[in-house]
Design a protein around this motif. Structure first.
Motif, PDB file in Angstrom:
ATOM      1  N   GLU A 192      18.216 -65.500  92.115  1.00 23.18           N
ATOM      2  CA  GLU A 192      19.121 -66.222  91.229  1.00 23.18           C
ATOM      3  C   GLU A 192      19.019 -65.631  89.831  1.00 23.18           C
ATOM      4  OE1 GLU A 192      21.068 -68.264  92.636  1.00 23.18           O
ATOM      5  OE2 GLU A 192      19.980 -68.551  94.525  1.00 23.18           O
ATOM      6  N   GLY A 193      20.178 -65.324  89.233  1.00 22.83           N
ATOM      7  CA  GLY A 193      20.183 -64.867  87.855  1.00 22.83           C
ATOM      8  C   GLY A 193      20.703 -63.467  87.630  1.00 22.83           C
ATOM      9  N   LEU A 194      21.122 -62.750  88.708  1.00 20.44           N
ATOM     10  CA  LEU A 194      21.666 -61.402  88.575  1.00 20.44           C
ATOM     11  C   LEU A 194      23.136 -61.371  88.970  1.00 20.44           C
ATOM     12  CD1 LEU A 194      18.884 -59.078  90.088  1.00 20.44           C
ATOM     13  CD2 LEU A 194      19.580 -59.198  87.689  1.00 20.44           C
ATOM     14  N   LYS A 195      23.880 -60.415  88.399  1.00 18.34           N
ATOM     15  CA  LYS A 195      25.252 -60.165  88.833  1.00 18.34           C
ATOM     16  C   LYS A 195      25.210 -59.164  89.981  1.00 18.34           C
ATOM     17  CE  LYS A 195      28.483 -59.363  85.931  1.00 18.34           C
ATOM     18  NZ  LYS A 195      29.249 -58.711  84.833  1.00 18.34           N
ATOM     19  N   PRO A 196      25.799 -59.471  91.137  1.00 18.32           N
ATOM     20  CA  PRO A 196      25.665 -58.601  92.308  1.00 18.32           C
ATOM     21  C   PRO A 196      26.669 -57.451  92.357  1.00 18.32           C
ATOM     22  CG  PRO A 196      26.870 -60.576  92.916  1.00 18.32           C
ATOM     23  CD  PRO A 196      26.501 -60.734  91.469  1.00 18.32           C
ATOM     24  N   ASP A 197      27.360 -57.154  91.248  1.00 20.57           N
ATOM     25  CA  ASP A 197      28.378 -56.105  91.285  1.00 20.57           C
ATOM     26  C   ASP A 197      27.793 -54.704  91.234  1.00 20.57           C
ATOM     27  OD1 ASP A 197      27.518 -56.754  88.646  1.00 20.57           O
ATOM     28  OD2 ASP A 197      29.255 -55.694  87.815  1.00 20.57           O
ATOM     29  N   LYS A 198      26.538 -54.583  90.761  1.00 20.04           N
ATOM     30  CA  LYS A 198      25.900 -53.270  90.633  1.00 20.04           C
ATOM     31  C   LYS A 198      24.422 -53.365  90.988  1.00 20.04           C
ATOM     32  CE  LYS A 198      28.949 -51.373  87.053  1.00 20.04           C
ATOM     33  NZ  LYS A 198      29.031 -50.701  85.733  1.00 20.04           N
ATOM     34  N   LEU A 199      23.861 -52.202  91.282  1.00 12.18           N
ATOM     35  CA  LEU A 199      22.411 -52.106  91.444  1.00 12.18           C
ATOM     36  C   LEU A 199      21.779 -52.224  90.060  1.00 12.18           C
ATOM     37  CD1 LEU A 199      20.614 -49.361  93.532  1.00 12.18           C
ATOM     38  CD2 LEU A 199      19.876 -49.827  91.206  1.00 12.18           C
ATOM     39  N   ASP A 200      20.686 -52.973  89.975  1.00 11.72           N
ATOM     40  CA  ASP A 200      19.970 -53.105  88.699  1.00 11.72           C
ATOM     41  C   ASP A 200      18.621 -52.410  88.798  1.00 11.72           C
ATOM     42  OD1 ASP A 200      21.243 -54.767  86.499  1.00 11.72           O
ATOM     43  OD2 ASP A 200      21.692 -55.982  88.275  1.00 11.72           O
ATOM     44  N   LEU A 201      18.401 -51.490  87.869  1.00 11.59           N
ATOM     45  CA  LEU A 201      17.179 -50.695  87.822  1.00 11.59           C
ATOM     46  C   LEU A 201      16.478 -50.972  86.502  1.00 11.59           C
ATOM     47  CD1 LEU A 201      15.855 -48.386  89.566  1.00 11.59           C
ATOM     48  CD2 LEU A 201      17.051 -46.776  88.081  1.00 11.59           C
ATOM     49  N   TYR A 202      15.191 -51.334  86.562  1.00  4.90           N
ATOM     50  CA  TYR A 202      14.414 -51.631  85.358  1.00  4.90           C
ATOM     51  C   TYR A 202      13.290 -50.618  85.227  1.00  4.90           C
ATOM     52  CZ  TYR A 202      16.992 -55.974  85.091  1.00  4.90           C
ATOM     53  OH  TYR A 202      18.009 -56.895  84.983  1.00  4.90           O
ATOM     54  N   TRP A 203      13.312 -49.894  84.101  1.00  5.77           N
ATOM     55  CA  TRP A 203      12.254 -48.944  83.796  1.00  5.77           C
ATOM     56  C   TRP A 203      11.228 -49.651  82.919  1.00  5.77           C
ATOM     57  CZ3 TRP A 203      15.806 -44.226  82.223  1.00  5.77           C
ATOM     58  CH2 TRP A 203      16.244 -43.599  83.404  1.00  5.77           C
ATOM     59  N   HIS A 204      10.069 -49.893  83.482  1.00 11.45           N
ATOM     60  CA  HIS A 204       8.997 -50.596  82.781  1.00 11.45           C
ATOM     61  C   HIS A 204       7.830 -49.640  82.595  1.00 11.45           C
ATOM     62  CE1 HIS A 204       5.633 -53.519  82.355  1.00 11.45           C
ATOM     63  NE2 HIS A 204       6.554 -54.260  81.760  1.00 11.45           N
ATOM     64  N   ALA A 205       7.010 -49.914  81.600  1.00 11.16           N
ATOM     65  CA  ALA A 205       5.860 -49.044  81.322  1.00 11.16           C
ATOM     66  C   ALA A 205       4.924 -48.928  82.524  1.00 11.16           C
ATOM     67  CB  ALA A 205       5.097 -49.579  80.103  1.00 11.16           C
ATOM     68  N   GLU A 206       4.850 -49.984  83.349  1.00 13.62           N
ATOM     69  CA  GLU A 206       3.931 -49.963  84.490  1.00 13.62           C
ATOM     70  C   GLU A 206       4.599 -49.517  85.791  1.00 13.62           C
ATOM     71  OE1 GLU A 206       2.114 -53.761  84.807  1.00 13.62           O
ATOM     72  OE2 GLU A 206       1.107 -53.621  82.849  1.00 13.62           O
ATOM     73  N   GLY A 207       5.923 -49.232  85.749  1.00 11.73           N
ATOM     74  CA  GLY A 207       6.585 -48.764  86.954  1.00 11.73           C
ATOM     75  C   GLY A 207       8.013 -49.252  87.048  1.00 11.73           C
ATOM     76  N   VAL A 208       8.700 -48.779  88.061  1.00 11.47           N
ATOM     77  CA  VAL A 208      10.112 -49.100  88.232  1.00 11.47           C
ATOM     78  C   VAL A 208      10.280 -50.366  89.073  1.00 11.47           C
ATOM     79  CG1 VAL A 208      10.373 -47.691  90.321  1.00 11.47           C
ATOM     80  CG2 VAL A 208      12.365 -48.120  88.864  1.00 11.47           C
ATOM     81  N   LEU A 209      11.345 -51.090  88.801  1.00 12.19           N
ATOM     82  CA  LEU A 209      11.724 -52.276  89.573  1.00 12.19           C
ATOM     83  C   LEU A 209      13.221 -52.163  89.850  1.00 12.19           C
ATOM     84  CD1 LEU A 209      11.169 -55.248  90.609  1.00 12.19           C
ATOM     85  CD2 LEU A 209      11.859 -55.986  88.305  1.00 12.19           C
ATOM     86  N   ALA A 210      13.616 -52.285  91.115  1.00 13.48           N
ATOM     87  CA  ALA A 210      15.018 -52.112  91.484  1.00 13.48           C
ATOM     88  C   ALA A 210      15.516 -53.293  92.294  1.00 13.48           C
ATOM     89  CB  ALA A 210      15.206 -50.818  92.272  1.00 13.48           C
ATOM     90  N   PHE A 211      16.745 -53.685  92.027  1.00 14.58           N
ATOM     91  CA  PHE A 211      17.408 -54.752  92.778  1.00 14.58           C
ATOM     92  C   PHE A 211      18.672 -54.177  93.427  1.00 14.58           C
ATOM     93  CE2 PHE A 211      15.051 -56.915  89.463  1.00 14.58           C
ATOM     94  CZ  PHE A 211      14.551 -58.053  90.078  1.00 14.58           C
ATOM     95  N   PHE A 212      18.695 -54.170  94.756  1.00 22.10           N
ATOM     96  CA  PHE A 212      19.866 -53.716  95.500  1.00 22.10           C
ATOM     97  C   PHE A 212      20.593 -54.936  96.050  1.00 22.10           C
ATOM     98  CE2 PHE A 212      16.772 -50.343  95.622  1.00 22.10           C
ATOM     99  CZ  PHE A 212      17.503 -49.160  95.563  1.00 22.10           C
ATOM    100  N   PRO A 213      21.817 -55.226  95.597  1.00 17.60           N
ATOM    101  CA  PRO A 213      22.544 -56.368  96.156  1.00 17.60           C
ATOM    102  C   PRO A 213      22.900 -56.109  97.616  1.00 17.60           C
ATOM    103  CG  PRO A 213      23.975 -55.087  94.722  1.00 17.60           C
ATOM    104  CD  PRO A 213      22.597 -54.502  94.584  1.00 17.60           C
ATOM    105  N   ILE A 214      22.775 -57.150  98.443  1.00 16.13           N
ATOM    106  CA  ILE A 214      23.131 -57.016  99.855  1.00 16.13           C
ATOM    107  C   ILE A 214      24.406 -57.802 100.112  1.00 16.13           C
ATOM    108  CG2 ILE A 214      22.345 -57.333 102.234  1.00 16.13           C
ATOM    109  CD1 ILE A 214      19.474 -57.103 101.263  1.00 16.13           C
ATOM    110  N   VAL A 215      24.297 -59.095 100.257  1.00 11.75           N
ATOM    111  CA  VAL A 215      25.468 -59.960 100.417  1.00 11.75           C
ATOM    112  C   VAL A 215      25.195 -61.248  99.649  1.00 11.75           C
ATOM    113  CG1 VAL A 215      26.906 -61.248 102.032  1.00 11.75           C
ATOM    114  CG2 VAL A 215      26.078 -58.992 102.669  1.00 11.75           C
ATOM    115  N   GLY A 216      26.173 -61.694  98.876  1.00 15.08           N
ATOM    116  CA  GLY A 216      25.979 -62.920  98.106  1.00 15.08           C
ATOM    117  C   GLY A 216      24.842 -62.756  97.119  1.00 15.08           C
ATOM    118  N   ASN A 217      23.879 -63.696  97.152  1.00 15.11           N
ATOM    119  CA  ASN A 217      22.731 -63.590  96.252  1.00 15.11           C
ATOM    120  C   ASN A 217      21.498 -63.045  96.969  1.00 15.11           C
ATOM    121  OD1 ASN A 217      22.233 -65.836  97.844  1.00 15.11           O
ATOM    122  ND2 ASN A 217      21.398 -67.087  96.175  1.00 15.11           N
ATOM    123  N   ARG A 218      21.705 -62.361  98.078  1.00 18.33           N
ATOM    124  CA  ARG A 218      20.605 -61.721  98.790  1.00 18.33           C
ATOM    125  C   ARG A 218      20.428 -60.293  98.262  1.00 18.33           C
ATOM    126  NH1 ARG A 218      20.479 -60.752 105.369  1.00 18.33           N
ATOM    127  NH2 ARG A 218      18.608 -59.449 105.442  1.00 18.33           N
TER     128      ARG A 218
END
Length: 495
Positions: A192-218
């Motif tokens: 909950e809290g992301l827009k599913p229109d695009k992949l979201d990639l977060y570059w953090h000092a301790e490593g990468v975090l990626a969110f791949f939308p599947i269907v709906g809020n999954r």
């Protein structure tokens, strides 16, 4: 009595299903076996890219894939709440200018239905355990659920049986490469809290975090956990662990719940040099594995299958020399090299550890990824519409081949709109399409009826003579009156 089959396919994941469905579409006698009792119920590979969708359109089932997924229109790269760069896919020159986010189990479902529609079916809990290649065919041993062994003779064997491929081991082909020295975690869950229109990639000092939308809020959530201790992590992560990781590296305020699949994994980067030997071929993960960055793995494997299927079909039909199959490995191995290198670069960039290097990367990305030309090149690479076979033995530029800013060269993908209706390669017959004068198509089809569609399409740019392969790539490109060049090209293929 030993059963005889034209093609035996080992492995019924997306690659094996694609190959079997294509061969059945072309009227080839196929058996496809898999030791698993049922198709996967995991999301696994999540993306069907533009080029794969173009090729799948030829089966008449494209609406089923689109209904089972949702378009992803690009990637946002952020550092916490700060947006570093945004990559848009809307400009891809394709009827499908996006990444179709679809769980692998859904892709397999539609592929299975496609195979069934052409009269095929997967034989479950049947395992290829041994084979012997000979000059006139392959003798394979299949193990059934009751431990009964069956001998099968196949004209051709294709290993689509994954990273631990029995077929690759049987050929003795080196699977060269390495394992990245990092632990990774994945979670398939609701966010909950992301827009599913695009992949979201977060570059953090301790490593990468990626969110791949599947269907709906999954979503599929992936993160690197830093250098491994060599033993790897056992068991599965807890939802609370993933939530803590997202809280630390993400934008804040995201809520994770309802996990479907939680796991640790490592990234292997390996590839064979040759995609086959004799009457035996490899496709998909049996031939190449790499980082999930870019979502290229399944698509590359499925396109291995599309490439091989029409060539096998023409040889089996007696329309083409067996030499046609010699083009499969150099074409697809070159693609595999490029995909693996690109995935490695993307992973290395996202997992930089040095703070100075991270700062330089972030600044450079903000500037470079804002350039239109860079955006276009990246979208073409990700969508796989840039794939071409310029050095293939099947690529020939004839006399005075037309060149121009908007004209593809021999070896390149022909723009889908040039097909003028049904996609290139649609239907039950794998034939070349003529782009040029109707008289040229009539003459070529009269001499090579099993290779050429008698119905010409308008030439690209109003002039020239092209022969488009059944997989939509230009094999021959020449001047409008270079009929002799086109005939020589086809004569080299024909029996």
């Amino acid at each position: 009595m030993t059963e005889k089959v034209q093609v035996l396919v080992a492995g019924a994941g997306p690659v094996g299903l694609t190959l079997a469905a294509e061969l059945k579409r072309f009227g080839v006698n196929v058996r496809i076996v898999d030791k698993a009792p049922a198709p996967t119920d995991k999301s696994k590979a999540l993306v069907l890219w533009s080029r794969s969708l173009e090729l799948l359109e030829r089966t008449g089932k494209i609406a089923d894939y689109l209904a089972a997924g949702q378009p992803g229109h690009g990637t946002r790269i952020s550092k916490g709440r700060e947006l570093i760069a945004e990559i848009d896919l809307d400009g891809i020159d394709s009827p499908y200018p996006y990444a179709l986010m679809i769980p692998q189990n859904e892709t397999e479902r539609v592929l299975g239905e496609t195979l069934a529609g052409f009269g095929g079916a997967v034989e479950r809990q049947v395992e290829l355990v041994a084979f012997e290649d000979g000059p006139n065919g392959v003798t394979a041993t299949l193990k059934h659920p009751d431990d009964r062994l069956e001998q099968v003779t196949a004209d051709w064997l294709v290993g689509c049986d994954g990273a631990h491929s029995t077929v690759r081991h049987g050929l003795g082909l080196p699977f060269e490469g390495s394992t990245q020295p990092s632990d990774w975690v994945l979670a398939d869950l609701k966010v909950e809290g992301l827009k599913p229109d695009k992949l979201d990639l977060y570059w953090h000092a301790e490593g990468v975090l990626a969110f791949f939308p599947i269907v709906g809020n999954r979503y599929r959530v992936i993160a690197d956990l830093g250098p491994t201790d060599g033993a790897g992590r056992s068991g599965e992560p807890a939802l609370a662990d993933i939530q803590a990781l997202v809280d630390a590296r993400g934008p804040g305020g995201l809520v994770l719940h309802d996990p479907y699949w939680l796991a640790y994994f490592h990234i292997n980067e390996r590839k064979v040099k040759d995609y086959g030997r004799g009457r035996v071929f490899l496709a998909g993960d049996a031939a190449h594995i790499h980082s999930p960055a870019g979502g290229q793995g399944m698509n590359t494997g499925m396109q291995d299958a599309f490439n091989l299927a029409w060539k096998l079909a023409l040889v089996i039909r007696g329309a083409a020399k067996a030499d046609l199959l010699a083009s499969y490995s150099p074409e697809r191995s070159a693609v595999g090299d490029r995909v693996l290198a690109n995935a490695t670069r993307m992973t290395d960039l996202a997992t930089l550890r040095n703070p100075v290097a991270q700062a330089v990367r972030n600044l450079a990305a903000k500037v470079v990824l804002g350039l239109h030309q860079v955006q276009r090149k990246m979208s073409e690479a990700l969508s796989e519409t840039e794939i071409a076979y310029p050095k293939s033995p099947l690529t020939v530029e004839g006399r005075h081949a037309p060149h121009g800013h908007d004209l593809p060269r021999a070896g390149e993908r022909c723009p889908p709109e040039a097909a003028g209706g049904l996609p290139f390669g649609a239907g039950p017959d794998p034939r070349f399409t003529v782009l040029g004068a109707g008289s040229a198509a009539t003459a070529l089809a009269a001499r090579f009826p099993a290779l050429v569609d008698a119905h010409a399409r308008p030439p690209l740019g109003g002039d020239g003579l092209w022969l488009v392969r059944p997989d939509g790539y230009i094999g021959f490109a020449g001047a409008a009156d270079d009929l002799a060049g086109a005939e020589a090209y086809l004569a080299a293929i024909a029996v």
